[in-house]
Motif scaffolding. Structure first.
Motif, PDB file in Angstrom:
ATOM      1  N   THR A 261       0.851  -1.190   0.000  1.00 39.19           N
ATOM      2  CA  THR A 261       0.000   0.000   0.000  1.00 39.19           C
ATOM      3  C   THR A 261       0.884   1.236   0.000  1.00 39.19           C
ATOM      4  N   LEU A 262       0.415   2.251  -0.693  1.00 44.71           N
ATOM      5  CA  LEU A 262       1.045   3.568  -0.684  1.00 44.71           C
ATOM      6  C   LEU A 262      -0.026   4.536  -0.219  1.00 44.71           C
ATOM      7  N   ARG A 263       0.212   5.125   0.964  1.00 43.74           N
ATOM      8  CA  ARG A 263      -0.789   5.941   1.632  1.00 43.74           C
ATOM      9  C   ARG A 263      -0.284   7.369   1.808  1.00 43.74           C
ATOM     10  N   VAL A 264      -1.214   8.322   1.702  1.00 46.06           N
ATOM     11  CA  VAL A 264      -0.933   9.707   2.066  1.00 46.06           C
ATOM     12  C   VAL A 264      -1.810  10.046   3.259  1.00 46.06           C
TER      13      VAL A 264
ATOM     14  N   ALA B  91       2.018  15.900   7.620  1.00 48.14           N
ATOM     15  CA  ALA B  91       1.643  15.116   6.448  1.00 48.14           C
ATOM     16  C   ALA B  91       2.736  14.082   6.173  1.00 48.14           C
ATOM     17  N   PHE B  92       2.290  12.897   5.734  1.00 50.11           N
ATOM     18  CA  PHE B  92       3.220  11.797   5.523  1.00 50.11           C
ATOM     19  C   PHE B  92       2.832  10.998   4.289  1.00 50.11           C
ATOM     20  N   LEU B  93       3.836  10.443   3.652  1.00 48.87           N
ATOM     21  CA  LEU B  93       3.668   9.461   2.592  1.00 48.87           C
ATOM     22  C   LEU B  93       4.235   8.166   3.147  1.00 48.87           C
ATOM     23  N   THR B  94       3.438   7.087   3.115  1.00 44.99           N
ATOM     24  CA  THR B  94       3.832   5.829   3.749  1.00 44.99           C
ATOM     25  C   THR B  94       3.690   4.674   2.771  1.00 44.99           C
ATOM     26  N   LEU B  95       4.727   3.882   2.687  1.00 46.25           N
ATOM     27  CA  LEU B  95       4.732   2.660   1.889  1.00 46.25           C
ATOM     28  C   LEU B  95       4.777   1.486   2.853  1.00 46.25           C
TER      29      LEU B  95
ATOM     30  N   GLU C 282       8.005   5.551   6.096  1.00 46.68           N
ATOM     31  CA  GLU C 282       7.154   6.732   6.229  1.00 46.68           C
ATOM     32  C   GLU C 282       8.013   7.985   6.130  1.00 46.68           C
ATOM     33  N   TYR C 283       7.545   8.949   5.311  1.00 49.13           N
ATOM     34  CA  TYR C 283       8.312  10.156   5.049  1.00 49.13           C
ATOM     35  C   TYR C 283       7.423  11.384   5.201  1.00 49.13           C
ATOM     36  N   PRO C 284       7.885  12.391   5.939  1.00 47.48           N
ATOM     37  CA  PRO C 284       7.122  13.636   6.020  1.00 47.48           C
ATOM     38  C   PRO C 284       7.140  14.342   4.662  1.00 47.48           C
ATOM     39  N   ILE C 285       6.010  14.931   4.316  1.00 48.59           N
ATOM     40  CA  ILE C 285       5.899  15.700   3.077  1.00 48.59           C
ATOM     41  C   ILE C 285       5.170  17.004   3.402  1.00 48.59           C
TER      42      ILE C 285
ATOM     43  N   ASP D 158       1.263  19.342  -0.508  1.00 46.88           N
ATOM     44  CA  ASP D 158       1.438  18.174  -1.377  1.00 46.88           C
ATOM     45  C   ASP D 158       0.475  17.060  -0.959  1.00 46.88           C
ATOM     46  N   ALA D 159       0.334  16.861   0.346  1.00 43.17           N
ATOM     47  CA  ALA D 159      -0.576  15.819   0.836  1.00 43.17           C
ATOM     48  C   ALA D 159      -2.010  16.122   0.434  1.00 43.17           C
ATOM     49  N   GLU D 160      -2.419  17.388   0.540  1.00 43.77           N
ATOM     50  CA  GLU D 160      -3.773  17.780   0.114  1.00 43.77           C
ATOM     51  C   GLU D 160      -3.977  17.464  -1.354  1.00 43.77           C
ATOM     52  N   ALA D 161      -2.999  17.794  -2.189  1.00 44.68           N
ATOM     53  CA  ALA D 161      -3.103  17.530  -3.627  1.00 44.68           C
ATOM     54  C   ALA D 161      -3.174  16.031  -3.903  1.00 44.68           C
ATOM     55  N   LEU D 162      -2.377  15.242  -3.180  1.00 47.42           N
ATOM     56  CA  LEU D 162      -2.404  13.796  -3.379  1.00 47.42           C
ATOM     57  C   LEU D 162      -3.719  13.193  -2.893  1.00 47.42           C
ATOM     58  N   LEU D 163      -4.240  13.692  -1.780  1.00 42.77           N
ATOM     59  CA  LEU D 163      -5.533  13.194  -1.288  1.00 42.77           C
ATOM     60  C   LEU D 163      -6.640  13.410  -2.314  1.00 42.77           C
ATOM     61  N   GLU D 164      -6.590  14.521  -3.015  1.00 39.98           N
ATOM     62  CA  GLU D 164      -7.592  14.793  -4.056  1.00 39.98           C
ATOM     63  C   GLU D 164      -7.562  13.749  -5.163  1.00 39.98           C
ATOM     64  N   ARG D 165      -6.422  13.118  -5.356  1.00 43.22           N
ATOM     65  CA  ARG D 165      -6.278  12.105  -6.409  1.00 43.22           C
ATOM     66  C   ARG D 165      -6.630  10.696  -5.939  1.00 43.22           C
ATOM     67  N   CYS D 166      -6.884  10.542  -4.645  1.00 47.85           N
ATOM     68  CA  CYS D 166      -7.186   9.221  -4.084  1.00 47.85           C
ATOM     69  C   CYS D 166      -8.667   8.902  -4.233  1.00 47.85           C
ATOM     70  N   ASP D 167      -8.971   7.778  -4.828  1.00 45.24           N
ATOM     71  CA  ASP D 167     -10.360   7.321  -4.928  1.00 45.24           C
ATOM     72  C   ASP D 167     -10.837   6.721  -3.608  1.00 45.24           C
ATOM     73  N   HIS D 168      -9.914   6.238  -2.803  1.00 47.42           N
ATOM     74  CA  HIS D 168     -10.263   5.540  -1.559  1.00 47.42           C
ATOM     75  C   HIS D 168      -9.650   6.285  -0.372  1.00 47.42           C
ATOM     76  N   ARG D 169     -10.557   6.834   0.472  1.00 44.38           N
ATOM     77  CA  ARG D 169     -10.119   7.657   1.607  1.00 44.38           C
ATOM     78  C   ARG D 169     -10.913   7.277   2.842  1.00 44.38           C
ATOM     79  N   LEU D 170     -10.386   7.706   3.991  1.00 42.08           N
ATOM     80  CA  LEU D 170     -11.142   7.577   5.235  1.00 42.08           C
ATOM     81  C   LEU D 170     -10.703   8.667   6.195  1.00 42.08           C
ATOM     82  N   GLY D 171     -11.559   8.878   7.198  1.00 42.95           N
ATOM     83  CA  GLY D 171     -11.269   9.844   8.243  1.00 42.95           C
ATOM     84  C   GLY D 171     -11.448   9.196   9.605  1.00 42.95           C
ATOM     85  N   LYS D 172     -10.657   9.671  10.559  1.00 42.75           N
ATOM     86  CA  LYS D 172     -10.738   9.137  11.917  1.00 42.75           C
ATOM     87  C   LYS D 172     -10.103  10.139  12.867  1.00 42.75           C
ATOM     88  N   ILE D 173     -10.450   9.995  14.132  1.00 48.95           N
ATOM     89  CA  ILE D 173      -9.767  10.748  15.170  1.00 48.95           C
ATOM     90  C   ILE D 173      -8.866   9.759  15.887  1.00 48.95           C
TER      91      ILE D 173
END
Length: 194
Positions: free
Chosen positions: A39-42, A54-58, A89-92, A96-111
C-alpha cells in the motif's frame, strides 16, 4: 529495514477515555494498494493546536515472512501474535498531501488518540463517516513475541483481519458491508447493534 510490528483490537465502550493523551484528526487516502499487500498511503494529521503534519507511507510484506493471510496460504495471526510488515514513512509538505488526497479514490477519516498504556506504543482510532461507529486500538511493538497487557475494553483481537485494515476500510467501508456482516461485527465490538 523499517518494520511495523503491531496488534489490533476492536474496542467496546468508553473506558479507554481516561487513558487518552492528545488527539489528531486524520484524513488518509490510498494511492496504490495491491494483491501483494503493498500500500502507498498519504496522510494528513491535524492536532487541535499546532501545525498539520503530512506523511507518505509505503507498506509491504516483511521479508522472509510476508503478511499473513489466507490468500498466501498462510494462517491469519492467532490472538496474541503480532503482524509484521515493512513500513517506510516520510514527512511531506501539507499542500502536497492535500493535492495527493484529491487524487485518491479511496479515503477515510478518523480521530486518533494516543494512549498512556504500558507495553508498547498504543493508539486508538475512532472512525468517522462510512466507517462509524468502528473504534480500533493498536499497539506497536518492538518485537513480535513481546507480551502485551490487553485492556479489558479491547473486545476482540483483529490482528491480520484484512477486511478491517485501514486500506480495506477505505476501499470498502463498514457502511457498504452486507447488513448481517456489519451487525455481527458491531455485536462483537459493542455488545449489540448500533
Amino acid at each position: 529495514m523499517a518494520l511495523e510490528i503491531e496488534r489490533r483490537f476492536l474496542v467496546r465502550g468508553e473506558l479507554w477515555r481516561p487513558h487518552a493523551v492528545g488527539e489528531n484528526l486524520i484524513r488518509q487516502g490510498y494511492l496504490a494498494s495491491g494483491r501483494d499487500d503493498l500500500t502507498l498511503r498519504v496522510r494528513l494529521a491535524r492536532p487541535p493546536e499546532g501545525p498539520m503534519a503530512a506523511f507518505l507511507t509505503l507498506k509491504l510484506p516483511a521479508a522472509g515472512g510476508g503478511l499473513m493471510g489466507p490468500e498466501h496460504g498462510e494462517p491469519i495471526p492467532a490472538a496474541g501474535q503480532a503482524l509484521t510488515r515493512q513500513e517506510y514513512e516520510y514527512p511531506i509538505p501539507a499542500d502536497d498531501a492535500e493535492a495527493l488526497l484529491e487524487r485518491c479514490d479511496h479515503r477515510l477519516g478518523k480521530i486518533r488518540f494516543g494512549l498512556d498504556l504500558p507495553g508498547g506504543d498504543w493508539v486508538l482510532d475512532v472512525f468517522e463517516g462510512a466507517n462509524a461507529p468502528l473504534v480500533v486500538a493498536e499497539v506497536e511493538l518492538e518485537r513480535a513475541d513481546q507480551p502485551v497487557a490487553v485492556p479489558p475494553w479491547c473486545a476482540l483481537e483483529i490482528t491480520g483481519r484484512r477486511e478491517l485494515s485501514n486500506a480495506a476500510l477505505a476501499h470498502r467501508p463498514l457502511a457498504m458491508w452486507p447488513e448481517a456482516d456489519r451487525q455481527a461485527l458491531l455485536v462483537q465490538a459493542h455488545g449489540g447493534p448500533d
